[in-house]
Design a protein around this motif. Structure first.
Motif, PDB file in Angstrom:
ATOM      1  N   ARG A  98       0.831  -1.212   0.000  1.00 21.13           N
ATOM      2  CA  ARG A  98       0.000   0.000   0.000  1.00 21.13           C
ATOM      3  C   ARG A  98       0.864   1.261   0.000  1.00 21.13           C
ATOM      4  O   ARG A  98       0.581   2.220  -0.718  1.00 21.13           O
ATOM      5  N   ALA A  99       1.913   1.241   0.814  1.00 21.46           N
ATOM      6  CA  ALA A  99       2.807   2.398   0.874  1.00 21.46           C
ATOM      7  C   ALA A  99       3.492   2.626  -0.470  1.00 21.46           C
ATOM      8  O   ALA A  99       3.641   3.765  -0.916  1.00 21.46           O
ATOM      9  N   GLN A 100       3.903   1.536  -1.127  1.00 18.34           N
ATOM     10  CA  GLN A 100       4.555   1.669  -2.426  1.00 18.34           C
ATOM     11  C   GLN A 100       3.594   2.217  -3.468  1.00 18.34           C
ATOM     12  O   GLN A 100       3.972   3.022  -4.318  1.00 18.34           O
ATOM     13  N   ALA A 101       2.331   1.781  -3.408  1.00 16.49           N
ATOM     14  CA  ALA A 101       1.334   2.277  -4.353  1.00 16.49           C
ATOM     15  C   ALA A 101       1.125   3.785  -4.182  1.00 16.49           C
ATOM     16  O   ALA A 101       0.982   4.517  -5.164  1.00 16.49           O
ATOM     17  N   VAL A 102       1.123   4.232  -2.933  1.00 18.07           N
ATOM     18  CA  VAL A 102       0.981   5.666  -2.667  1.00 18.07           C
ATOM     19  C   VAL A 102       2.184   6.431  -3.213  1.00 18.07           C
ATOM     20  O   VAL A 102       2.035   7.477  -3.851  1.00 18.07           O
ATOM     21  N   ARG A 103       3.388   5.889  -2.974  1.00 19.85           N
ATOM     22  CA  ARG A 103       4.597   6.554  -3.478  1.00 19.85           C
ATOM     23  C   ARG A 103       4.611   6.601  -4.999  1.00 19.85           C
ATOM     24  O   ARG A 103       4.988   7.621  -5.600  1.00 19.85           O
ATOM     25  N   ASP A 104       4.179   5.508  -5.635  1.00 18.33           N
ATOM     26  CA  ASP A 104       4.151   5.477  -7.096  1.00 18.33           C
ATOM     27  C   ASP A 104       3.180   6.517  -7.651  1.00 18.33           C
ATOM     28  O   ASP A 104       3.463   7.187  -8.646  1.00 18.33           O
ATOM     29  N   ALA A 105       2.009   6.638  -7.011  1.00 17.85           N
ATOM     30  CA  ALA A 105       1.009   7.606  -7.468  1.00 17.85           C
ATOM     31  C   ALA A 105       1.526   9.033  -7.308  1.00 17.85           C
ATOM     32  O   ALA A 105       1.360   9.874  -8.199  1.00 17.85           O
ATOM     33  N   GLU A 106       2.182   9.306  -6.173  1.00 14.45           N
ATOM     34  CA  GLU A 106       2.751  10.633  -5.946  1.00 14.45           C
ATOM     35  C   GLU A 106       3.849  10.934  -6.962  1.00 14.45           C
ATOM     36  O   GLU A 106       3.933  12.042  -7.497  1.00 14.45           O
ATOM     37  N   TYR A 107       4.669   9.946  -7.223  1.00 16.15           N
ATOM     38  CA  TYR A 107       5.762  10.121  -8.176  1.00 16.15           C
ATOM     39  C   TYR A 107       5.213  10.432  -9.567  1.00 16.15           C
ATOM     40  O   TYR A 107       5.687  11.345 -10.248  1.00 16.15           O
ATOM     41  N   ALA A 108       4.212   9.667  -9.988  1.00 15.35           N
ATOM     42  CA  ALA A 108       3.618   9.889 -11.304  1.00 15.35           C
ATOM     43  C   ALA A 108       2.998  11.278 -11.390  1.00 15.35           C
ATOM     44  O   ALA A 108       3.084  11.956 -12.429  1.00 15.35           O
ATOM     45  N   ARG A 109       2.404  11.736 -10.297  1.00 17.61           N
ATOM     46  CA  ARG A 109       1.801  13.075 -10.280  1.00 17.61           C
ATOM     47  C   ARG A 109       2.881  14.143 -10.433  1.00 17.61           C
ATOM     48  O   ARG A 109       2.716  15.104 -11.193  1.00 17.61           O
ATOM     49  N   HIS A 110       3.995  13.989  -9.726  1.00 13.47           N
ATOM     50  CA  HIS A 110       5.073  14.962  -9.821  1.00 13.47           C
ATOM     51  C   HIS A 110       5.664  15.001 -11.229  1.00 13.47           C
ATOM     52  O   HIS A 110       5.958  16.079 -11.761  1.00 13.47           O
ATOM     53  N   VAL A 111       5.840  13.836 -11.842  1.00 12.13           N
ATOM     54  CA  VAL A 111       6.388  13.794 -13.203  1.00 12.13           C
ATOM     55  C   VAL A 111       5.439  14.487 -14.173  1.00 12.13           C
ATOM     56  O   VAL A 111       5.861  15.238 -15.055  1.00 12.13           O
ATOM     57  N   ALA A 112       4.131  14.243 -14.028  1.00 12.68           N
ATOM     58  CA  ALA A 112       3.145  14.856 -14.914  1.00 12.68           C
ATOM     59  C   ALA A 112       3.180  16.385 -14.788  1.00 12.68           C
ATOM     60  O   ALA A 112       3.114  17.111 -15.790  1.00 12.68           O
ATOM     61  N   VAL A 113       3.279  16.879 -13.557  1.00  6.70           N
ATOM     62  CA  VAL A 113       3.351  18.323 -13.330  1.00  6.70           C
ATOM     63  C   VAL A 113       4.611  18.891 -13.972  1.00  6.70           C
ATOM     64  O   VAL A 113       4.579  19.925 -14.658  1.00  6.70           O
ATOM     65  N   ALA A 114       5.742  18.222 -13.758  1.00 11.03           N
ATOM     66  CA  ALA A 114       7.012  18.707 -14.307  1.00 11.03           C
ATOM     67  C   ALA A 114       6.972  18.750 -15.824  1.00 11.03           C
ATOM     68  O   ALA A 114       7.423  19.731 -16.441  1.00 11.03           O
ATOM     69  N   MET A 115       6.436  17.711 -16.453  1.00 11.88           N
ATOM     70  CA  MET A 115       6.384  17.681 -17.909  1.00 11.88           C
ATOM     71  C   MET A 115       5.468  18.771 -18.450  1.00 11.88           C
ATOM     72  O   MET A 115       5.755  19.395 -19.472  1.00 11.88           O
ATOM     73  N   ARG A 116       4.363  19.028 -17.756  1.00 13.09           N
ATOM     74  CA  ARG A 116       3.441  20.067 -18.220  1.00 13.09           C
ATOM     75  C   ARG A 116       4.112  21.434 -18.231  1.00 13.09           C
ATOM     76  O   ARG A 116       4.014  22.175 -19.218  1.00 13.09           O
ATOM     77  N   PHE A 117       4.841  21.761 -17.165  1.00 15.08           N
ATOM     78  CA  PHE A 117       5.500  23.067 -17.106  1.00 15.08           C
ATOM     79  C   PHE A 117       6.704  23.128 -18.039  1.00 15.08           C
ATOM     80  O   PHE A 117       6.991  24.184 -18.612  1.00 15.08           O
ATOM     81  N   ALA A 118       7.410  22.022 -18.212  1.00 12.93           N
ATOM     82  CA  ALA A 118       8.541  22.009 -19.147  1.00 12.93           C
ATOM     83  C   ALA A 118       8.048  22.222 -20.574  1.00 12.93           C
ATOM     84  O   ALA A 118       8.664  22.970 -21.353  1.00 12.93           O
ATOM     85  N   GLU A 119       6.944  21.601 -20.940  1.00 12.72           N
ATOM     86  CA  GLU A 119       6.403  21.745 -22.287  1.00 12.72           C
ATOM     87  C   GLU A 119       5.845  23.139 -22.540  1.00 12.72           C
ATOM     88  O   GLU A 119       5.697  23.552 -23.686  1.00 12.72           O
ATOM     89  N   GLN A 120       5.541  23.870 -21.460  1.00 16.13           N
ATOM     90  CA  GLN A 120       5.098  25.258 -21.612  1.00 16.13           C
ATOM     91  C   GLN A 120       6.281  26.210 -21.798  1.00 16.13           C
ATOM     92  O   GLN A 120       6.099  27.408 -21.955  1.00 16.13           O
ATOM     93  N   GLY A 121       7.504  25.656 -21.762  1.00 19.54           N
ATOM     94  CA  GLY A 121       8.690  26.466 -22.009  1.00 19.54           C
ATOM     95  C   GLY A 121       9.387  26.982 -20.775  1.00 19.54           C
ATOM     96  O   GLY A 121      10.333  27.761 -20.885  1.00 19.54           O
TER      97      GLY A 121
END
Length: 205
Positions: free
Chosen positions: A86-109
């Motif tokens: 359960r803890a790993q699933a939470v960490r994976d979800a948080e990690y995926a969320r952070h990557v998605a946020v980073a990619m969105r702002f990087a693609e905005q320049g």
């Protein structure tokens, strides 16, 4: 989790005779008469030893205790595994969320520092935020390079194209960090996307 065997300081597979000897040694050590000034705690320890010996010295009670203990250990192990999953699933979800946020702002320049700051604002741990920001910006730059026309407006030879393809990953990472690309002799052919996701994005085991 302490066991009755632990109280007697013996292994679970010892003989009945060894259990008896271990009990005698331990009882002499904690007997209240030998612990002047701490009689109360010594008495409590002595009672625990007596109860442990009463169970382990009786073959039937020992058999039942071993079976119950084994089942309890198995249950606790299952609970630990489930909690870890359960803890790993939470960490994976948080990690995926952070990557998605980073990619969105990087693609905005936005540059690396802005992406890093956004991740911190989203409660991403500083070291991990740095790796994700580096990787997101490097990946965005690499994508831009892959879709941009040749700077000279000329068709590159197949040999030149191969060398440029191999050099892009390292150059993109260095530009994302604000460094100058390394000399071509230092460039190592790698799969860029694998390198980014494994090295820069800080994938966890």
């Amino acid at each position: 989790m302490a066991t009755l065997y632990d109280l007697l300081n013996v292994h679970a597979d010892v003989s009945d005779a060894e259990i008896k000897r271990a009990y005698r040694r331990a009882a002499m050590k904690v007997h209240p008469d030998r612990n002047v000034g701490r009689e109360a705690s010594a008495h409590a320890e002595f009672q625990e030893l007596k109860e442990a010996y009463a169970i382990l010295s009786d073959p039937e009670q020992r058999r039942v205790y071993d079976a119950v203990y084994a089942e309890e250990m198995s249950r606790l192990a299952r609970e630990r595994d489930e909690e870890a999953a359960r803890a790993q699933a939470v960490r994976d979800a948080e990690y995926a969320r952070h990557v998605a946020v980073a990619m969105r702002f990087a693609e905005q320049g936005h540059n690396r520092d802005v992406v890093f700051g956004v991740l911190l604002a989203h409660d991403c741990e500083s070291q991990l935020a740095g790796r994700i920001a580096d990787g997101a910006v490097a990946l965005h730059l690499s994508r831009q390079e892959r879709t941009s026309p040749n700077e000279q407006g000329e068709e590159a030879t197949s040999s030149d194209a191969s060398e440029a393809q191999e050099a892009r990953p390292q150059a993109a990472v260095e530009r994302a960090r604000g460094d100058e690309p390394r000399a071509s002799a230092e460039r190592t052919p790698v799969d860029f996307f694998s390198a980014v996701w494994r090295g820069m994005f800080g994938l966890h085991s």
